[in-house]
Structures are given as C-alpha cells and as structure tokens.
Scaffold this active site. Structure first.
Site, PDB file in Angstrom:
ATOM      1  N   CYS A   1      -2.073  -6.956   0.372  1.00  0.00           N
ATOM      2  CA  CYS A   1      -1.949  -6.624  -1.050  1.00  0.00           C
ATOM      3  C   CYS A   1      -2.203  -7.814  -1.975  1.00  0.00           C
ATOM      4  O   CYS A   1      -3.010  -7.727  -2.908  1.00  0.00           O
ATOM      5  CB  CYS A   1      -0.568  -6.015  -1.324  1.00  0.00           C
ATOM      6  SG  CYS A   1       0.833  -7.115  -1.017  1.00  0.00           S
TER       7      CYS A   1
ATOM      8  N   HIS B   1       5.204  -6.191  -2.529  1.00  0.00           N
ATOM      9  CA  HIS B   1       3.932  -5.488  -2.704  1.00  0.00           C
ATOM     10  C   HIS B   1       3.419  -5.668  -4.135  1.00  0.00           C
ATOM     11  O   HIS B   1       4.203  -5.834  -5.073  1.00  0.00           O
ATOM     12  CB  HIS B   1       4.084  -3.996  -2.394  1.00  0.00           C
ATOM     13  CG  HIS B   1       2.781  -3.275  -2.311  1.00  0.00           C
ATOM     14  ND1 HIS B   1       1.809  -3.596  -1.386  1.00  0.00           N
ATOM     15  CD2 HIS B   1       2.262  -2.256  -3.057  1.00  0.00           C
ATOM     16  CE1 HIS B   1       0.768  -2.797  -1.542  1.00  0.00           C
ATOM     17  NE2 HIS B   1       1.004  -1.982  -2.556  1.00  0.00           N
TER      18      HIS B   1
ATOM     19  N   HIS C   1      -4.902  -0.795  -4.767  1.00  0.00           N
ATOM     20  CA  HIS C   1      -4.085  -1.688  -3.937  1.00  0.00           C
ATOM     21  C   HIS C   1      -4.432  -1.516  -2.463  1.00  0.00           C
ATOM     22  O   HIS C   1      -5.065  -0.541  -2.062  1.00  0.00           O
ATOM     23  CB  HIS C   1      -2.596  -1.447  -4.182  1.00  0.00           C
ATOM     24  CG  HIS C   1      -2.086  -0.127  -3.654  1.00  0.00           C
ATOM     25  ND1 HIS C   1      -0.805   0.029  -3.163  1.00  0.00           N
ATOM     26  CD2 HIS C   1      -2.665   1.105  -3.558  1.00  0.00           C
ATOM     27  CE1 HIS C   1      -0.621   1.291  -2.781  1.00  0.00           C
ATOM     28  NE2 HIS C   1      -1.716   1.956  -3.020  1.00  0.00           N
TER      29      HIS C   1
END
Length: 391
Positions: A303, A351, A363
């Site tokens: 990420c 994240h 993402h």
C-alpha cells in the site's frame, strides 16, 4: 413324532420384556450416540463470521508488520551505507596513522645516530672543530623540531582513528539491531499470512460462496457510503461557489472574495491539482498489478509503496512507510478530501490509499488481491484514520 413347538427367539430382556437382537443393537447405538453427544459437541469448528473476522484481523496484522518491515529495511539500508563509509574512513586513517608512525620512527633513529639533541661540554670538546660542533648542533635542532611535528601528527591521527573506530563499532551494533528487527517483522508477516491461508483453505465450497456473498454485501454498503460522501462534497462545492458569487456581487469589481463553505486552510493551491493529476495517472496505470508486501514496483506494490511511487511520478518525495507518510503533509477532514490526498486506515496506520474523488480511492489492498479502485469505506467508516494532503 416331530415337535410342533416354535423355538424361542434369541435376545435379551429389557424391563421384563424379551427384545429381538435387532432392537437390542438399535438401543445400544442410541445409548452410544447419547454418550457421545454428552461428552463433546459434534462440530467445534468456528462459525463463518468468526473465520471472516479472524482472517481480516490477520491481514491487518500482516499489514502492520509489513510497515514495520519496510521501516526496518529502510533503516538497515541506511545503516549499512553508514557502516561501509565509516569502515572505509577507518581504513584510510589507519594507513595515515601507520605512515605517521613510520615517520616518527625514522626521526627517532636519526636522532639516535647523531647523538643527544642537547650537546654536552664533552661533545664540544670532542668535536673535530668549532664549525663541526655548530653544524651538528644545527642539525639536531632541526631534527628535534621535525620530530615534534611528527609526534603531534601521530597523536592527532591516532585520536581520530580511535574515534572513527568507536563510531564504526556503534554503527555495526545498530546495523545488527536493524537486521534483527527486519527478520522479526518478516517472520511475523509470513506467520500471519500463513495462518490466514490455512483458515481459508479449510472452508468448504459452500462456505466460500457464503463468504463471497458477505464480502459483496460489505462492498455494496461501502459504495453507498461513498455515494453519500460524494453528494455531500458536491453540496459543499456548490455552497462555496454561491457564497463566492454573492460576495463578488456585493463588493463589486474592487472587492476580493475570501470564499466560504470549504475552509481556506484546507483548500489546495492551484499547483496541487496538477501534481495530483500526475500522481493519479500513475496510480491508475498500476491497476491490476498484484499486492506484494514490501514491494515498491514496478511489477507489484504494497500500500505505501504504491502511494510513494505515485507521488514520486508527480515530483513529490514521500517517506517509505505509512507511519511517516501520515506526517508528510496537511491533515484535512474526510468531507474535504481532494483527489490526490492520502487516506490512512486503522489506529495503527497499517494501510493507505490514494483518494480519487467521490468517496473512492486507488490502493493495493492485501495479499492475494490486486491494485484496484475501491470505496474508502471498504472496511467501514470507523476504519478511516485520517486524510493527508502531501503537497
């Protein structure tokens, strides 16, 4: 004469009643089943909801460990470069120290051969001539001065070399610590992912189908929330535009509009939109590439690796980890998020995604998934930690 009496059936008596053998076997089976049911449940497997929650938790823990791995890897790389530089410097200083030691030794040998630096009366008397005494004394004076310089140089080189050796030793210890952190984080990620895979592999085909249905329902709810956010943001923009027009009409051509609705402090400057477009264009080009923990491209990403690479394409340098990226810009409310902003998730900041507008982001989700567009509410509204404008 043959007997006409019927033979008695074999069996056992239960409460004074003679039972056939088949009935006896059935009663025995019932008794055994009753004992088994009393002793332990017939199925101690976790429910599908419990499996889903456990797998989600494991993926989040793996994500958090991945960011720790990224931080340890970055620290290890920097520390290794520092150690290499220090060791190279120590080697050069050691060479200069040896040269200074040899020079000092040569002066000491020369002084020994020519006699004491402070001539005594007997030396004068034994000289072949007064001029011989003067020449010898002058040579010794020069030799003493150069020897002093050599001693000073040797002392300085020795002190600096010892200092650099201490720094190198400390840096080596720090490097070892970083390498251990790297190994620990890597092992944690692998263990979490392995456990998650085992849980999923134990599901039946029917359970997997039901789990997929639960996921689809979550995505539908996330899409609904994204649409609501998009509607709120559109209303805010319209209100800001109306206020700006009204203020402009009221002040005339000499007036200046300060705007309202969206706060000035969170409104991006003109250059931000240009940079954000470049970052988003890069991110869109990565859609479909696999998530791989610790990866920074070009074939795969995690990420924070994706967001770092996207903004690098726009000329903006972001730190490697989510922990540092969250501090690399200005925090803005979710309701005022603009395309290009970074959206961070969970209390441990494990994240991050790149906001593209209308409640959506690009993402790299998790292992087994691919870079994709998804609602920022993919794991519920409470999972959103913050939104940061990086440039």
């Amino acid at each position: 004469m043959a007997s006409h009496r019927k033979s008695r059936p074999t069996g056992t008596r239960v409460a004074g009643i003679r039972t056939p053998a088949l009935a006896t076997a059935a009663l025995t089976s019932v008794a055994l089943l009753s004992q088994t049911a009393t002793a332990a449940p017939s199925d101690d497997r976790p429910s599908l909801e419990e499996v889903e929650k456990k797998v989600d938790d494991l993926y989040r823990q793996a994500g958090s460990a991945t960011e720790k791995y990224n931080a340890a890897k970055e620290k290890t790389t920097k520390q290794r470069k520092r150690v290499d530089t220090l060791l190279d410097d120590v080697a050069k200083r050691t060479q200069r120290l040896n040269e200074a030691r040899e020079e000092l030794g040569s002066y000491a040998s020369a002084q020994y051969r020519t006699g004491s630096a402070i001539p005594e009366t007997t030396t004068f008397l034994l000289a072949d001539s007064p001029q011989d005494y003067v020449d010898r004394n002058h040579l010794l004076s020069r030799l003493t001065g150069r020897q002093k310089d050599a001693v000073d140089d040797f002392t300085t080189q020795q002190s600096e070399t010892m200092k650099k050796r201490r720094e190198a030793t400390e840096s080596l210890a720090t490097l070892t610590e970083s390498q251990n952190d790297l190994k620990t984080a890597k092992a944690t990620v692998q263990q979490k992912l392995s456990t998650a895979r085992e849980l999923l592999s134990e599901l039946t085909a029917d359970e997997k189908a039901r789990l997929a249905a639960i996921e689809r329902k979550k995505q539908e709810e996330a899409a609904r929330k994204a649409a609501e956010l998009a509607e709120r943001q559109a209303e805010q923009r319209e209100a800001a535009e109306r206020a700006a027009r009204q203020e402009s009409d009221a002040t005339g051509s000499s007036g200046s509009s300060t705007g309202s609705g969206t706060s000035e402090s969170t409104a991006p400057d003109a250059s931000y939109g240009t940079k954000a477009e470049k970052a988003l264009a890069f991110a869109r080009a990565q859609i479909g590439k696999p998530y791989v923990w610790g990866a920074t491209g070009p074939g795969s990403y995690d990420c924070s690796g994706l967001t770092q690479a996207a903004w690098k394409a726009a000329g903006v340098t972001l730190p490697r980890t989510t922990y540092d990226q969250v501090n690399a810009g200005t925090t803005v409310p979710v309701s005022q998020a603009q395309p290009g902003d970074l959206v961070f998730f969970y209390d441990d900041l494990s994240h991050v995604g790149l906001y593209i507008g209308n409640g959506m982001m690009i993402h790299a989700p998790k292992p087994g998934a691919y870079v994709r567009e998804e609602s920022i509410f993919y794991d519920g509204e409470s999972s959103i930690h913050s939104v940061v404008r990086p440039a």
